[in-house]
Every structure is written in C-alpha cells, then in structure tokens.
Write a protein that holds these residues in place. Structure first.
Motif, PDB file in Angstrom:
ATOM      1  N   GLY A  74       2.090 -18.882 -28.380  1.00 45.33           N
ATOM      2  CA  GLY A  74       2.907 -18.846 -27.312  1.00 45.33           C
ATOM      3  C   GLY A  74       3.909 -20.143 -27.151  1.00 45.33           C
ATOM      4  N   SER A  75       3.955 -21.060 -28.356  1.00 47.36           N
ATOM      5  CA  SER A  75       4.658 -22.244 -28.355  1.00 47.36           C
ATOM      6  C   SER A  75       5.946 -22.292 -28.743  1.00 47.36           C
ATOM      7  CB  SER A  75       3.714 -23.424 -29.230  1.00 47.36           C
ATOM      8  OG  SER A  75       3.808 -22.958 -30.640  1.00 47.36           O
ATOM      9  N   ALA A  76       6.401 -21.089 -29.388  1.00 50.33           N
ATOM     10  CA  ALA A  76       7.668 -21.072 -29.746  1.00 50.33           C
ATOM     11  C   ALA A  76       8.817 -20.919 -28.633  1.00 50.33           C
ATOM     12  CB  ALA A  76       7.889 -20.217 -30.677  1.00 50.33           C
ATOM     13  N   GLY A  77      10.067 -21.534 -28.868  1.00 47.29           N
ATOM     14  CA  GLY A  77      11.360 -21.405 -27.958  1.00 47.29           C
ATOM     15  C   GLY A  77      12.254 -21.299 -28.786  1.00 47.29           C
ATOM     16  N   LEU A  78      13.188 -19.866 -28.613  1.00 42.52           N
ATOM     17  CA  LEU A  78      14.286 -20.039 -29.595  1.00 42.52           C
ATOM     18  C   LEU A  78      15.336 -19.379 -28.795  1.00 42.52           C
ATOM     19  CD1 LEU A  78      11.253 -18.594 -31.070  1.00 42.52           C
ATOM     20  CD2 LEU A  78      12.830 -18.672 -33.083  1.00 42.52           C
ATOM     21  N   TYR A  79      16.735 -19.663 -29.349  1.00 43.73           N
ATOM     22  CA  TYR A  79      17.666 -19.123 -28.736  1.00 43.73           C
ATOM     23  C   TYR A  79      18.529 -18.487 -29.847  1.00 43.73           C
ATOM     24  CZ  TYR A  79      22.305 -18.777 -26.474  1.00 43.73           C
ATOM     25  OH  TYR A  79      23.220 -18.308 -25.856  1.00 43.73           O
ATOM     26  N   VAL A  80      18.782 -17.162 -29.719  1.00 45.53           N
ATOM     27  CA  VAL A  80      19.406 -16.108 -30.752  1.00 45.53           C
ATOM     28  C   VAL A  80      20.613 -15.858 -30.208  1.00 45.53           C
ATOM     29  CG1 VAL A  80      18.678 -14.218 -32.045  1.00 45.53           C
ATOM     30  CG2 VAL A  80      17.166 -15.694 -31.334  1.00 45.53           C
ATOM     31  N   VAL A  81      21.599 -15.684 -31.210  1.00 46.63           N
ATOM     32  CA  VAL A  81      23.003 -15.391 -30.866  1.00 46.63           C
ATOM     33  C   VAL A  81      23.325 -13.966 -30.890  1.00 46.63           C
ATOM     34  CG1 VAL A  81      25.338 -15.810 -31.260  1.00 46.63           C
ATOM     35  CG2 VAL A  81      23.978 -17.828 -31.144  1.00 46.63           C
ATOM     36  N   THR A  82      23.712 -13.344 -29.986  1.00 44.87           N
ATOM     37  CA  THR A  82      23.967 -11.748 -29.913  1.00 44.87           C
ATOM     38  C   THR A  82      25.428 -11.492 -29.344  1.00 44.87           C
ATOM     39  OG1 THR A  82      23.291  -9.754 -29.347  1.00 44.87           O
ATOM     40  CG2 THR A  82      22.768 -11.491 -27.849  1.00 44.87           C
ATOM     41  N   ASP A  83      26.012 -10.433 -29.763  1.00 44.36           N
ATOM     42  CA  ASP A  83      27.340 -10.202 -29.118  1.00 44.36           C
ATOM     43  C   ASP A  83      27.014  -9.213 -28.109  1.00 44.36           C
ATOM     44  OD1 ASP A  83      26.730  -8.029 -30.893  1.00 44.36           O
ATOM     45  OD2 ASP A  83      28.547  -8.015 -31.852  1.00 44.36           O
ATOM     46  N   ASP A  84      25.806  -8.766 -27.830  1.00 44.47           N
ATOM     47  CA  ASP A  84      25.489  -7.683 -26.755  1.00 44.47           C
ATOM     48  C   ASP A  84      24.330  -7.987 -26.028  1.00 44.47           C
ATOM     49  OD1 ASP A  84      25.421  -5.326 -25.358  1.00 44.47           O
ATOM     50  OD2 ASP A  84      24.751  -4.165 -26.797  1.00 44.47           O
ATOM     51  N   PRO A  85      24.437  -9.220 -25.225  1.00 45.07           N
ATOM     52  CA  PRO A  85      23.456  -9.670 -24.566  1.00 45.07           C
ATOM     53  C   PRO A  85      22.616  -8.332 -23.367  1.00 45.07           C
ATOM     54  CG  PRO A  85      25.292 -10.818 -23.898  1.00 45.07           C
ATOM     55  CD  PRO A  85      25.510 -10.157 -25.053  1.00 45.07           C
ATOM     56  N   ASP A  86      23.631  -7.778 -22.884  1.00 45.38           N
ATOM     57  CA  ASP A  86      23.426  -6.976 -21.876  1.00 45.38           C
ATOM     58  C   ASP A  86      22.433  -5.798 -22.454  1.00 45.38           C
ATOM     59  OD1 ASP A  86      24.875  -7.754 -19.207  1.00 45.38           O
ATOM     60  OD2 ASP A  86      26.297  -7.903 -20.846  1.00 45.38           O
ATOM     61  N   GLY A  87      23.096  -5.296 -23.881  1.00 43.73           N
ATOM     62  CA  GLY A  87      22.403  -4.214 -24.185  1.00 43.73           C
ATOM     63  C   GLY A  87      20.894  -4.563 -24.853  1.00 43.73           C
ATOM     64  N   LEU A  88      20.783  -5.756 -25.492  1.00 47.43           N
ATOM     65  CA  LEU A  88      19.439  -6.238 -25.713  1.00 47.43           C
ATOM     66  C   LEU A  88      18.606  -6.730 -24.667  1.00 47.43           C
ATOM     67  CD1 LEU A  88      17.912  -7.213 -28.424  1.00 47.43           C
ATOM     68  CD2 LEU A  88      19.206  -9.353 -28.378  1.00 47.43           C
ATOM     69  N   TYR A  89      19.262  -7.024 -23.583  1.00 48.00           N
ATOM     70  CA  TYR A  89      18.359  -7.487 -22.299  1.00 48.00           C
ATOM     71  C   TYR A  89      17.621  -6.142 -22.011  1.00 48.00           C
ATOM     72  CZ  TYR A  89      16.907  -8.444 -17.499  1.00 48.00           C
ATOM     73  OH  TYR A  89      16.136  -8.548 -16.590  1.00 48.00           O
ATOM     74  N   ARG A  90      18.446  -5.146 -21.911  1.00 47.23           N
ATOM     75  CA  ARG A  90      17.635  -3.895 -21.349  1.00 47.23           C
ATOM     76  C   ARG A  90      16.870  -3.193 -22.500  1.00 47.23           C
ATOM     77  NH1 ARG A  90      23.369  -3.026 -20.046  1.00 47.23           N
ATOM     78  NH2 ARG A  90      23.555  -1.590 -21.906  1.00 47.23           N
ATOM     79  N   ARG A  91      17.025  -3.383 -23.629  1.00 49.56           N
ATOM     80  CA  ARG A  91      16.154  -2.755 -25.052  1.00 49.56           C
ATOM     81  C   ARG A  91      14.704  -3.809 -24.681  1.00 49.56           C
ATOM     82  NH1 ARG A  91      17.556  -2.593 -31.342  1.00 49.56           N
ATOM     83  NH2 ARG A  91      15.403  -2.309 -32.081  1.00 49.56           N
ATOM     84  N   ALA A  92      15.025  -5.279 -24.560  1.00 54.21           N
ATOM     85  CA  ALA A  92      13.643  -5.931 -24.489  1.00 54.21           C
ATOM     86  C   ALA A  92      13.007  -5.611 -23.213  1.00 54.21           C
ATOM     87  CB  ALA A  92      14.189  -7.531 -24.463  1.00 54.21           C
ATOM     88  N   VAL A  93      13.392  -5.400 -22.029  1.00 55.37           N
ATOM     89  CA  VAL A  93      12.806  -5.171 -21.003  1.00 55.37           C
ATOM     90  C   VAL A  93      11.935  -4.047 -21.190  1.00 55.37           C
ATOM     91  CG1 VAL A  93      12.931  -4.585 -18.430  1.00 55.37           C
ATOM     92  CG2 VAL A  93      14.172  -6.555 -19.503  1.00 55.37           C
ATOM     93  N   ALA A  94      12.656  -2.720 -21.807  1.00 57.21           N
ATOM     94  CA  ALA A  94      12.211  -1.445 -21.935  1.00 57.21           C
ATOM     95  C   ALA A  94      10.958  -1.773 -22.887  1.00 57.21           C
ATOM     96  CB  ALA A  94      13.210  -0.642 -22.600  1.00 57.21           C
ATOM     97  N   ALA A  95      10.913  -2.491 -23.632  1.00 58.23           N
ATOM     98  CA  ALA A  95       9.693  -2.935 -24.714  1.00 58.23           C
ATOM     99  C   ALA A  95       8.691  -3.464 -24.078  1.00 58.23           C
ATOM    100  CB  ALA A  95      10.357  -3.319 -26.108  1.00 58.23           C
ATOM    101  N   GLY A  96       8.940  -4.178 -23.114  1.00 56.71           N
ATOM    102  CA  GLY A  96       7.815  -4.793 -22.478  1.00 56.71           C
ATOM    103  C   GLY A  96       7.833  -6.172 -22.343  1.00 56.71           C
ATOM    104  N   ALA A  97       9.137  -7.037 -22.480  1.00 57.13           N
ATOM    105  CA  ALA A  97       9.178  -8.444 -22.718  1.00 57.13           C
ATOM    106  C   ALA A  97       9.163  -8.966 -21.269  1.00 57.13           C
ATOM    107  CB  ALA A  97      10.661  -8.814 -23.087  1.00 57.13           C
ATOM    108  N   ALA A  98       8.518 -10.139 -20.947  1.00 55.86           N
ATOM    109  CA  ALA A  98       8.543 -10.602 -19.713  1.00 55.86           C
ATOM    110  C   ALA A  98       9.878 -11.313 -19.408  1.00 55.86           C
ATOM    111  CB  ALA A  98       7.439 -11.325 -19.255  1.00 55.86           C
TER     112      ALA A  98
END
Length: 131
Positions: A74-98
C-alpha cells in the motif's frame, strides 16, 4: 504474453502481496493491459509489466522483505493522465476502488479523482492541466 517493444519513460514499481489479484484489479478497474507476465518455477509471478493505454506503464512489485526492491504494501501513490476522468472514475468505483477524492475540477484546471486499490495503493487520475 510478452511484448518486446522498446519501453521508454518512467515505469513505477507498484507493490502487491497478491500480484495476480493486483493485475486483475488494475486491468478491470483502470484499463491497464498486460504487456508481460513472467512466472517462475512455482508459478509465482517474477516479473509483470502493465501498459497504460495512453503511453507508459507500471511494473508490479513485491512486498517480500528479502527483495532489495520491495516496498511496503500500500505504499505507492501515482498520478495517471487520462482524457476521460469521469468514465474512469465510474469504472474504478464499479470495480471496488475505495474513493479518496471524488471526481472534481481543480483550481489549476485539471479534472481528477483519487482512489485506493484493494492493497491500499493510492491512484489519482486526471486531465492534468498543469503548467
């Protein structure tokens, strides 16, 4: 699967105690793709590279304290560039991301969010409109 394409840029090492589960989560929740996964004699993953669809990628690291490259779980912290943060947010939450930070616009012009994966690594995704 093996990809022999030249890899450029920075490839951060993200630690996972359960590398197989980490790979499944990262591909399902965020859309990374497997570039190379090498198994040892005991079927343990000894090397794994995941590609980010917009370029670059990550390497799956270990939490084994006997490995000189190991990092705490759990020690990693990353910033990743995306052109669709809203879509990726929905996908991540649906997959169980906190959720750490809801998707929102920032004062510096980026639209972004932050989540934690099942092992506690923090992932921030956004359009990054920094100067």
């Amino acid at each position: 699967m093996t990809d022999t394409t030249t890899k450029t840029g920075i490839w951060p090492l993200v630690p996972y105690a359960d590398k197989n589960a980490g790979i499944r989560f990262l591909t399902e929740a965020f859309g990374f793709t497997e570039a190379a996964v090498v198994h040892g004699d005991d079927d343990e993953i000894v090397h794994a590279e995941l590609r980010w669809p917009h370029g670059g990628g990550i390497m799956i690291g270990t939490v084994d304290e006997n490995n000189p490259f190991a990092k705490p779980r759990g020690s990693a912290g990353l910033y990743v560039v995306t052109d669709d943060p809203d879509g990726l947010y929905r996908r991540a939450v649906a997959a169980g991301a906190a959720v750490v930070r809801e998707v929102a616009d920032t004062d510096y012009g980026s639209r972004e969010f932050a989540v934690r994966d099942p092992e506690g690594n923090t992932w921030s995704f956004g359009t990054y409109a920094g100067s």
